[in-house]
Design a protein around this motif. Structure first.
Motif, PDB file in Angstrom:
ATOM      1  N   PHE A 294       1.390  33.875  28.420  1.00  0.00           N
ATOM      2  CA  PHE A 294       2.848  33.740  28.440  1.00  0.00           C
ATOM      3  C   PHE A 294       3.326  33.251  29.803  1.00  0.00           C
ATOM      4  CE2 PHE A 294       1.416  38.221  28.166  1.00  0.00           C
ATOM      5  CZ  PHE A 294       1.575  38.607  29.481  1.00  0.00           C
ATOM      6  N   CYS A 295       2.537  32.364  30.413  1.00  0.00           N
ATOM      7  CA  CYS A 295       2.897  31.866  31.742  1.00  0.00           C
ATOM      8  C   CYS A 295       4.206  31.078  31.734  1.00  0.00           C
ATOM      9  CB  CYS A 295       1.802  30.954  32.277  1.00  0.00           C
ATOM     10  SG  CYS A 295       0.197  31.740  32.386  1.00  0.00           S
ATOM     11  N   ARG A 296       4.503  30.431  30.623  1.00  0.00           N
ATOM     12  CA  ARG A 296       5.664  29.531  30.585  1.00  0.00           C
ATOM     13  C   ARG A 296       6.946  30.250  31.007  1.00  0.00           C
ATOM     14  NH1 ARG A 296       4.788  27.265  25.583  1.00  0.00           N
ATOM     15  NH2 ARG A 296       3.010  26.402  26.664  1.00  0.00           N
ATOM     16  N   ASP A 297       7.033  31.526  30.682  1.00  0.00           N
ATOM     17  CA  ASP A 297       8.243  32.282  31.018  1.00  0.00           C
ATOM     18  C   ASP A 297       8.001  33.285  32.135  1.00  0.00           C
ATOM     19  OD1 ASP A 297       9.865  31.074  29.138  1.00  0.00           O
ATOM     20  OD2 ASP A 297       9.199  32.415  27.545  1.00  0.00           O
ATOM     21  N   CYS A 298       6.914  33.132  32.866  1.00  0.00           N
ATOM     22  CA  CYS A 298       6.564  34.170  33.843  1.00  0.00           C
ATOM     23  C   CYS A 298       7.502  34.134  35.040  1.00  0.00           C
ATOM     24  CB  CYS A 298       5.109  34.022  34.289  1.00  0.00           C
ATOM     25  SG  CYS A 298       4.672  35.266  35.510  1.00  0.00           S
ATOM     26  N   ASN A 299       8.298  35.177  35.161  1.00  0.00           N
ATOM     27  CA  ASN A 299       9.296  35.242  36.243  1.00  0.00           C
ATOM     28  C   ASN A 299       8.980  36.371  37.223  1.00  0.00           C
ATOM     29  OD1 ASN A 299       9.931  37.516  34.760  1.00  0.00           O
ATOM     30  ND2 ASN A 299      11.681  36.570  33.733  1.00  0.00           N
ATOM     31  N   ARG A 300       7.672  36.699  37.329  1.00  0.00           N
ATOM     32  CA  ARG A 300       7.271  37.848  38.136  1.00  0.00           C
ATOM     33  C   ARG A 300       6.615  37.441  39.459  1.00  0.00           C
ATOM     34  NH1 ARG A 300       6.141  38.651  33.071  1.00  0.00           N
ATOM     35  NH2 ARG A 300       4.054  37.799  33.170  1.00  0.00           N
ATOM     36  N   ALA A 301       7.023  38.152  40.520  1.00  0.00           N
ATOM     37  CA  ALA A 301       6.343  38.011  41.807  1.00  0.00           C
ATOM     38  C   ALA A 301       5.746  39.366  42.140  1.00  0.00           C
ATOM     39  CB  ALA A 301       7.335  37.600  42.880  1.00  0.00           C
ATOM     40  N   LEU A 311       2.019  35.030  43.848  1.00  0.00           N
ATOM     41  CA  LEU A 311       2.845  34.373  42.834  1.00  0.00           C
ATOM     42  C   LEU A 311       2.268  34.511  41.435  1.00  0.00           C
ATOM     43  CD1 LEU A 311       3.743  31.129  44.823  1.00  0.00           C
ATOM     44  CD2 LEU A 311       5.014  33.276  44.666  1.00  0.00           C
ATOM     45  N   CYS A 312       1.081  35.088  41.341  1.00  0.00           N
ATOM     46  CA  CYS A 312       0.412  35.210  40.037  1.00  0.00           C
ATOM     47  C   CYS A 312      -0.590  36.351  40.159  1.00  0.00           C
ATOM     48  CB  CYS A 312      -0.317  33.902  39.722  1.00  0.00           C
ATOM     49  SG  CYS A 312      -1.324  33.922  38.229  1.00  0.00           S
ATOM     50  N   LEU A 313      -0.799  37.048  39.060  1.00  0.00           N
ATOM     51  CA  LEU A 313      -1.770  38.136  39.037  1.00  0.00           C
ATOM     52  C   LEU A 313      -3.172  37.635  39.391  1.00  0.00           C
ATOM     53  CD1 LEU A 313      -2.083  41.109  38.296  1.00  0.00           C
ATOM     54  CD2 LEU A 313      -2.067  40.447  35.908  1.00  0.00           C
ATOM     55  N   PHE A 314      -3.394  36.366  39.169  1.00  0.00           N
ATOM     56  CA  PHE A 314      -4.725  35.799  39.398  1.00  0.00           C
ATOM     57  C   PHE A 314      -4.767  34.918  40.651  1.00  0.00           C
ATOM     58  CE2 PHE A 314      -4.204  36.772  34.960  1.00  0.00           C
ATOM     59  CZ  PHE A 314      -5.373  37.464  34.670  1.00  0.00           C
ATOM     60  N   TYR A 349      -2.195  30.625  35.459  1.00  0.00           N
ATOM     61  CA  TYR A 349      -3.614  30.877  35.288  1.00  0.00           C
ATOM     62  C   TYR A 349      -4.016  31.129  33.836  1.00  0.00           C
ATOM     63  CZ  TYR A 349      -8.050  33.211  35.242  1.00  0.00           C
ATOM     64  OH  TYR A 349      -9.327  33.554  34.910  1.00  0.00           O
ATOM     65  N   SER A 350      -3.283  32.017  33.149  1.00  0.00           N
ATOM     66  CA  SER A 350      -3.725  32.402  31.798  1.00  0.00           C
ATOM     67  C   SER A 350      -3.675  31.226  30.833  1.00  0.00           C
ATOM     68  CB  SER A 350      -2.879  33.548  31.256  1.00  0.00           C
ATOM     69  OG  SER A 350      -3.204  34.724  31.946  1.00  0.00           O
ATOM     70  N   GLU A 351      -2.668  30.382  31.001  1.00  0.00           N
ATOM     71  CA  GLU A 351      -2.596  29.202  30.128  1.00  0.00           C
ATOM     72  C   GLU A 351      -3.780  28.285  30.369  1.00  0.00           C
ATOM     73  OE1 GLU A 351       2.176  28.591  29.478  1.00  0.00           O
ATOM     74  OE2 GLU A 351       1.053  27.025  30.505  1.00  0.00           O
TER      75      GLU A 351
HETATM   76 FE1  SF4 Z   1       2.331  34.943  35.271  1.00  0.00          FE
HETATM   77 FE2  SF4 Z   1       0.013  34.280  36.364  1.00  0.00          FE
HETATM   78 FE3  SF4 Z   1       0.076  36.034  34.351  1.00  0.00          FE
HETATM   79 FE4  SF4 Z   1       0.574  33.438  33.898  1.00  0.00          FE
HETATM   80  S1  SF4 Z   1      -1.352  34.307  34.599  1.00  0.00           S
HETATM   81  S2  SF4 Z   1       1.732  35.185  33.096  1.00  0.00           S
HETATM   82  S3  SF4 Z   1       1.637  32.887  35.811  1.00  0.00           S
HETATM   83  S4  SF4 Z   1       0.972  36.287  36.402  1.00  0.00           S
END
Ligand code: SF4
Ligand code: SAM
Ligand code: SF4
Length: 374
Positions: A294-301, A311-314, A349-351
């Motif tokens: 669900f990266c397309r809507d990822c609004n998390r820091a 900027l991303c869990l990965f 990353y997940s996408e």
């Molecule tokens: Fe957000 Fe990274 Fe997880 Fe995608 S992989 S949903 S960008 S934290």
């Protein structure tokens, strides 16, 4: 120090000090990254320590007596955390989640909740504050947390069966004690309670239906159970795709026992797909980070324990906001630096993992979950 620790320790320090742009607009709450994603949700790791050794997060072999956790002076103080949170709010954040490590191990955590509860969003609304906890200290802390302003809590619980749960947390902590923590949170008045179960095929998947039944019967609509796909976070849990039980399968196993109906998402960027029991006994959620990115809507820091922004869990490297804080930068400069970093963000990353071979992606050099928080 054990040899296996070195690569992880290196990664914690992989960060650059963000540049302060010369002519930056003041934050207007409408910051967007390269893929047009706003910044809404800030997850703050308040400690990298934990009293559990969940095999999928902090396996004992790596996080042993020799493991060097961060020294106390590295940690952001509550004042520093609150200041940073205020700057993120100016950029559009309206939800802050305290996590870790085990956040309730951080001394006087309720004082931080109280400080954050004073903050207001750009629209003048109260900040949405949540805590994710393993529940071990919740019975003791629930009342003080609620008094401080906490209205939302997520408690991790991977099994109802004591032997399965204790094998997973690997320190012999009882599921019954976590359940008492959940009861205490509800009794204290924390109104929004979620229970997170990470599902590992062959380890705790037989617990899906018993745990769902227990949560339904005991809490009804007062708590929602969410099933989390086992993720390839960090580099130490020996993740394998064949241990992931896809959410679709979890749902099918539940649907064989309970009638379920899909619910509409309430907010963009919501991580869980929500379903409700047709008989009205509450809802369940599915977080499918592996099988349905669900990266397309990822609004998390994410802000690490020592003030690095990821900027991303990965992510494989962070942006050292503590260096700016402790280097005497002004609020305007730090806000401008955060703006510049987020505008350059293109992480998904997940996408990319889904598009490639299952399990492929950024290799093994990834930051650990207990350090940047879940
Ligand atoms: Fe957000 Fe990274 Fe997880 Fe995608 S992989 S949903 S960008 S934290
Ligand atoms: N200690 C607290 C807890 O366990 O709730 C907060 C930190 S923990 C890192 C946050 C969440 O991440 C927990 O719900 C945990 O189950 C989840 N988690 C940790 N490792 C994971 C993994 N490999 N895959 C999926 N979820 C994971
Ligand atoms: Fe600790 Fe939470 Fe990680 Fe388990 S998932 S080891 S409780 S930080």
């Amino acid at each position: 120090m054990g040899e296996s620790v070195n690569p992880l320790a290196d990664l914690r320090y992989a960060a650059t000090v963000p540049r302060i742009p010369e002519h930056a607009e003041p934050p207007n709450g409408r910051l967007a990254d390269r893929l047009g994603r706003p910044l809404r949700d800030l997850r703050i790791s308040v400690t990298d320590r934990c009293n559990f050794r969940c095999t999928y997060c902090m396996p004992k072999e790596v996080f042993d007596r020799d493991y060097r956790f961060l020294p106390h002076k590295s940690l952001l103080t509550f004042e520093e955390i609150t200041r940073i949170a205020r700057l993120f709010i100016a950029h559009g954040v309206h939800k802050v989640r305290l996590t870790g490590g085990e956040p309730l191990l951080r001394k006087d955590i309720e004082a931080l909740v109280a400080q954050l509860a004073q903050l207001r969003t750009a629209a003048g609304e109260r900040l949405d504050i949540a805590v994710t906890t393993n529940g071990s200290l919740l019975e003791r802390k629930a009342h003080a947390l609620h008094e401080a302003g906490l209205e939302r809590i997520t408690v991790s619980l991977d099994a109802l069966d004591e032997s399965v749960f204790q094998r997973m947390n690997d320190v012999g902590f009882a599921a019954a004690d976590v359940l008492r923590g959940i009861d205490a949170a509800l009794a204290a008045g924390i109104a929004r309670v979620k229970i997170n179960m990470v599902v590992k095929r062959g380890t705790n998947d037989r617990e899906i239906v018993p745990l769902a039944r227990h949560v339904r019967e005991r809490y009804g609509r007062r708590a929602a159970l969410r099933f989390i796909e086992y993720m390839d976070v960090g580099a130490s849990n020996g993740w394998r795709m064949d241990e992931v039980l896809p959410s679709a399968e979890v749902r099918a196993r539940l649907a064989a026992v309970f009638a379920l109906e899909p619910l509409e998402a309430t907010a963009r960027g919501e991580t869980a797909q929500r379903w409700r029991y047709a008989d009205g006994a509450g809802e369940v959620g599915f977080v499918s980070s592996v099988t349905q990115a669900f990266c397309r809507d990822c609004n998390r820091a994410r802000l690490s324990t020592e003030g690095k922004l990821f900027l991303c869990l990965f992510a494989t490297h962070g942006h050292d906001l503590r260096a700016l804080l402790r280097g005497g930068a002004s609020d305007e400069d730090i806000a401008a630096a955060i703006g510049l970093v987020w505008r350059g963000r293109e992480d998904r990353y997940s996408e990319l993992r889904s598009a490639a071979q299952p399990g492929a992606g950024g290799g093994s050099r990834r930051v650990e979950m207990h350090y940047i928080g879940g």
